[in-house]
Design an enzyme around this catalytic site. Structure first.
Site: not given
Ligand code: DQA
Length: 141
Positions: A77, A17, A108, A71, A84, A95, A97-99, A74, A22, A9-10, A104
Site C-alpha cells: 500500500h 500474528r 488496504r 505478498n 518500480d 500479488e 494476500h492472506i486476508s 503493508a 492470518y 514485513p511482519n 478491511r
Molecule cells: C496482507 C495485507 C496487508 O494489508 C497487511 O499489511 C499485511 C498482510 C495479507 O496478506 O493479508 O501485512 O498482505
C-alpha cells in the site's frame, strides 16, 4: 519451473500474528507442504522486513526465474520502490494476500504494485499462495 515466494514485513510472524486474520500456521510449515505437493516445481522462499532487501531480491531473480508470488504486506500500500522494481523486471509477479484486503480498512484497498503484476489473489488464507502456484502452472504467463 522455478518459482520464488516472497513475503514482506511482519509475515515472519505468521502463526503468532493476529491469528483471527492470518491463521495459526507458520509459513515455514505451509511452505514445506507446498514443496512436497509440487515436486516438479523448484521452489525458493524469501522473507524480509526491509524494503530495500525485497527490491534487491526482485532484481536478483527477476530476469531468469519463471515466476514470483509476492505478498508485500503493508508495503503493498505504500512502496513506490517495490512497484518500480516489479515494473523493471521480466519475471511475472502475482500479488497475493492472506486476508481479503478489500474487506478491511480503506488504506488496504489501494495497491501501488497491482498494475505491474499479472494478477492479484486475496482473501483465501494461505491458500492464496497455492492458487497463485496453480495460475503459474496452468496459464501461460
Ligand atoms: C496482507 C495485507 C496487508 O494489508 C497487511 O499489511 C499485511 C498482510 C495479507 O496478506 O493479508 O501485512 O498482505
Amino acid at each position: 519451473m522455478k518459482l520464488l515466494i516472497v513475503n514482506g514485513p511482519n509475515l515472519n510472524l505468521l502463526g503468532k500474528r493476529e491469528p483471527g486474520i492470518y491463521g495459526s500456521s507458520s509459513f515455514e510449515a505451509f511452505f514445506s507442504s507446498l514443496v512436497s505437493k509440487y515436486p516438479l516445481v523448484d521452489f525458493s522462499y524469501f522473507q524480509s522486513n526491509v524494503e530495500g532487501e525485497l527490491v534487491n531480491k526482485l532484481h536478483e531473480v527477476g530476469f531468469d526465474w519463471d515466476g514470483i508470488i509476492f505478498n508485500a504486506g503493508a508495503y503493498t500500500h505504500t512502496s513506490i520502490a517495490i512497484a518500480d522494481a516489479i515494473a523493471g523486471i521480466k519475471t511475472p509477479v502475482i500479488e497475493v494476500h492472506i486476508s481479503n484486503v478489500y474487506a478491511r480498512e480503506a488504506f488496504r484497498h489501494k495497491s501501488l504494485m497491482a498494475k505491474n503484476c499479472k494478477g492479484i489473489i486475496t482473501g483465501f488464507g494461505l491458500q492464496s499462495y497455492e492458487l497463485a502456484i496453480q495460475a503459474f502452472l496452468s496459464t501461460n504467463l
